[in-house]
Design an enzyme around this catalytic site. Sequence first.
Site, PDB file in Angstrom:
ATOM      1  N   HIS A  25      36.365  52.440  41.180  1.00 13.21           N
ATOM      2  CA  HIS A  25      37.793  52.137  41.015  1.00 13.21           C
ATOM      3  C   HIS A  25      38.675  53.166  41.715  1.00 13.21           C
ATOM      4  O   HIS A  25      38.348  54.344  41.787  1.00 13.21           O
ATOM      5  CB  HIS A  25      38.154  52.096  39.528  1.00 13.21           C
ATOM      6  CG  HIS A  25      37.434  51.025  38.773  1.00 13.21           C
ATOM      7  ND1 HIS A  25      37.898  49.742  38.681  1.00 13.21           N
ATOM      8  CD2 HIS A  25      36.257  51.049  38.095  1.00 13.21           C
ATOM      9  CE1 HIS A  25      37.055  49.010  37.959  1.00 13.21           C
ATOM     10  NE2 HIS A  25      36.047  49.781  37.602  1.00 13.21           N
ATOM     11  N   ASP A  37      27.996  36.358  18.223  1.00  8.90           N
ATOM     12  CA  ASP A  37      26.901  37.006  17.500  1.00  8.90           C
ATOM     13  C   ASP A  37      25.733  36.032  17.502  1.00  8.90           C
ATOM     14  O   ASP A  37      25.775  34.998  16.839  1.00  8.90           O
ATOM     15  CB  ASP A  37      27.348  37.320  16.066  1.00  8.90           C
ATOM     16  CG  ASP A  37      26.271  38.073  15.282  1.00  8.90           C
ATOM     17  OD1 ASP A  37      25.203  38.357  15.854  1.00  8.90           O
ATOM     18  OD2 ASP A  37      26.505  38.373  14.100  1.00  8.90           O
ATOM     19  N   ASP A  90      44.668  47.056  39.667  1.00 13.69           N
ATOM     20  CA  ASP A  90      43.627  47.664  38.825  1.00 13.69           C
ATOM     21  C   ASP A  90      44.024  49.066  38.339  1.00 13.69           C
ATOM     22  O   ASP A  90      44.246  49.963  39.136  1.00 13.69           O
ATOM     23  CB  ASP A  90      42.357  47.741  39.693  1.00 13.69           C
ATOM     24  CG  ASP A  90      41.182  48.439  39.031  1.00 13.69           C
ATOM     25  OD1 ASP A  90      41.247  48.729  37.819  1.00 13.69           O
ATOM     26  OD2 ASP A  90      40.184  48.682  39.743  1.00 13.69           O
TER      27      ASP A  90
END
EC number: 3.1.-.-
Lengths: 552, 552
Positions: free
Chosen positions: B365, B440, B192
């Site tokens: 994080h 959408d 990460d």
Amino acid sequence: MTNNKISIIPLGGLGEIGKNMTVVRYEDDIIVIDSGLAFPDDDMPGIDLVIPDMSYLVENRDHVRAVVLTHGHEDHIGSLAYLLKQLNVPVYGTNLTLGLAEGKLKEHNVANYQLIPVQAGDAVTIGAFQVGFIRVSHSIPDSVGLYFKTPVGTIVHTGDFKIDQTPVDGKLIDIHKFAELGDQGVLVLMSDSTNAERPGYTMSEKTVGETLKEEFAHAKGRIILATFASNVLRLHQAIQTACQFKRKVAVNGRSMKNVVEISQRLGYLTVPEGVLIDIEEIDRYPANQILILTTGSQGEPLSGLSRMASSTHRQVYIAPEDTVIVSATPIPGNEKLVGRTINSLLKLGAYVVYERTSGVHVSGHASQEELKLMLNLVRPKYFVPVHGEYRMLVQHSKLAQDLGIPKENIFIGNIGNVFEFSEEKALIAGKVTSGKVLVDGLGVGDVGNIVLRDRRQLSQDGIIIVVMTLDKERGCVLAGPDIVSRGFVYVRDSERLMDELKDKVQLVMDRYEPGKVMEWSVIKSGVRDALGKFIYEKTRRRPMIIPIIMEV
Amino acid sequence: MTNNKISIIPLGGLGEIGKNMTVVRYEDDIIVIDSGLAFPDDDMPGIDLVIPDMSYLVENRDHVRAVVLTHGHEDHIGSLAYLLKQLNVPVYGTNLTLGLAEGKLKEHNVANYQLIPVQAGDAVTIGAFQVGFIRVSHSIPDSVGLYFKTPVGTIVHTGDFKIDQTPVDGKLIDIHKFAELGDQGVLVLMSDSTNAERPGYTMSEKTVGETLKEEFAHAKGRIILATFASNVLRLHQAIQTACQFKRKVAVNGRSMKNVVEISQRLGYLTVPEGVLIDIEEIDRYPANQILILTTGSQGEPLSGLSRMASSTHRQVYIAPEDTVIVSATPIPGNEKLVGRTINSLLKLGAYVVYERTSGVHVSGHASQEELKLMLNLVRPKYFVPVHGEYRMLVQHSKLAQDLGIPKENIFIGNIGNVFEFSEEKALIAGKVTSGKVLVDGLGVGDVGNIVLRDRRQLSQDGIIIVVMTLDKERGCVLAGPDIVSRGFVYVRDSERLMDELKDKVQLVMDRYEPGKVMEWSVIKSGVRDALGKFIYEKTRRRPMIIPIIMEV
């Protein structure tokens, strides 16, 4: 008998960032502090810039004695041209400020203007006021704060400022003058709240020079430095460092070229002979002998740095080993743009220096400890925190209360408020017209809420136009319905949907027997409702639907 | 003979934030790590969300053995419904992750799905892989990293993680497992990179609890705490503190209610009897006995907190003395929205705790020191920094190089890249279809670049529609030209301009002698050119111009 009160009316820059403009009024004498612009928010699509509503000044045109400018940033001088087109009044400012302002006036073809240069330390009499100019530190040279001596008392306005104890040009903020005014007694202080949320002290501009030196010492290829065009002292430091490391300097970007030219002409920037080269000439020198100064530190899509990052710049390509220094912090709203530009530069192999913690940028505004120092120097009876969003004004007000200024003597207001001050009392006495005037292309104020609402709706789900030609007498459809759409779906893949829409319109029209009188407004709203409902069920979108009926 | 290579193909989350999805392939066995979504950028007006292009998986549908989920955040599970509608494969994950995923699947009416619960510490065999789940710390409980033991070697994927040494629920990240894998030898590590630009260590979630305690101790009125709905351990800490200070807790916002309900049901959140009350009941208690947990920490216009700030919330009004805690940092792009919400709350008199430095939020994080620890624990042969924009990947790669991983063993790639690894070598072996699919409303992928370009143009300067009915045979205009505009200028103030536009169209039509054949496309481009030029000269704007011709 004199009137014993003075009015302060902010027309911009209070409860918002930008478009600074403040009115000081004593009886029939009005002075305007600054005439700035703001950049549009996300919810103002298509708008180029925003200026203050100046109706109050136009209505009181016979009383406006002067505009006094604190410094040459856009948010302080950017609407001067719009003001002077309506009002011919003298403009006072320091040399660099007037130099930059004059550039703007010429751009806008303002023919008649009267610019009166002053120096920090000067005081002039304007109407009932004695107006003094006090040197302050900021991210552009020749910045001043102001004081107004009036029959009621003294008003101090800091302008944008920081307290830089080691200024690059040796010109220290005039702490002594602020102290002297404080000694003599100040009725009202207006002070810059931009960094009121930041603890501690803002670093000196000189620290940026030191970081630049380190980066220059390690750089192997070209160095490209992006910063705000108007930060002349940073440009000065970069050019000095370039000389030290035997690099030529090329300037890229219209606004930066303009600032460099004006600053050199007026003596604010001295560049040794032979150092500046044209951007066209950079390829004649080895990479490690080049520094490029450029605009675009905010990642603006069409700016110098962005073009370099996307390899679409005419003269400058980014090569591996090049060093790019982004000497700025993204202003709120620009983080993603700046981030994207940095990603692209890194992909080209450049070494990029950009973080807030890297020491290549410092703010031009005072942090909390400096704001406290200013308040303690000036010791005003009344305090009006200015230049900042509401939360910054609140924070600044808390600082002032911590220093002992009573809460009831602190005024957090809005643009349009009329603050009245006298030795005995202070109050918000009324309200004048104020607000945002939107500039879009050549139009000033012709785009308002309805147009913006339409633009926002159009941007969300596009538009569907339904056209029919009707024979009103015979009560029948002669041509159509035709359907045209933009920004809704990609029509080539959605022919079936378009056919269904036509059928829906046809169903509405079928309600009318031939020969019967047709009410256009009823047809239109019928079409709008039928299509709107159908489209929402089918797609969960709400495009704008415009039925247009022609009559033959 | 076995094939001696393993492929890793990121389909999302590499060189970008969000829509995480990574393919691991050995011979004919494919495992998909995560199936996330991303939120649209500024340049995608009207788009609701963005999912990865899954063509590669659909084309290889017979080989896809499973989806394994690392945790329950939208950017890791948000496109699962779209994937499972095309591909019926088993989904592995921990309990909370599957609970949240199942909610999404039901919302999307996915009828057939197979969810296989696992626990941190488990390992399962899927095709040629042994897949193991490793507990990590993150801002949602039950987060795991993954390892894949394959005939070629071991692959480790950290998922989103931080190293919280004092976890709120006592469940420490399984450092021992990472160490054991490192001891046994790891071929590839994916880790990460979200906070790879941040020096130092990320603070423990527990520190937030301590700050909350201080704020609760001082609070006089109601307390309103806005945070991410899925941060269950923060909700837990807030509820615990509320109990300690004898406050009832009401939950506001659909997503937060949903998370609280699922977390309680699955045992991740324990709330003492009688503490939770309905939001409708808050007025029955004194202000100092209420805590409201709400969504809207990002200032989203229609969210709970924004409605409170704008005094449009149905149940909650903000009173002076209320404390509002914004327990989140604005994600890039949301700074202005969050700032506006805070301004409004302050104007209502609330005490607002919001700054990054205030201790009411910590990241989920790992920062640089934790990333280095992970690299040193796992000691991979090859390293692929994942989950991050390019600049974060570059920074993460630098950290790895500092620890001694050779630059040629580090791969900074793009989505769609096919990374091939074997004990002997590693390379980017090719490319598969990848990209953004825009959602959408109900449409998935029907809005593409052309529609977006149109929406952007419409939002800038609006649209001008010119309609005429022509008699093609006789070659004359029967009705019109009529001009309709939206988002261009406010028509009531601009009648003269509209008349001028009509005249311009008339001039174009006058070129045609009566009875002469009319080419529609020529008329249309003639009208577009004439109006476009005239409008630009007059206004410096470029509205979209749509000529529509009807034939009778």
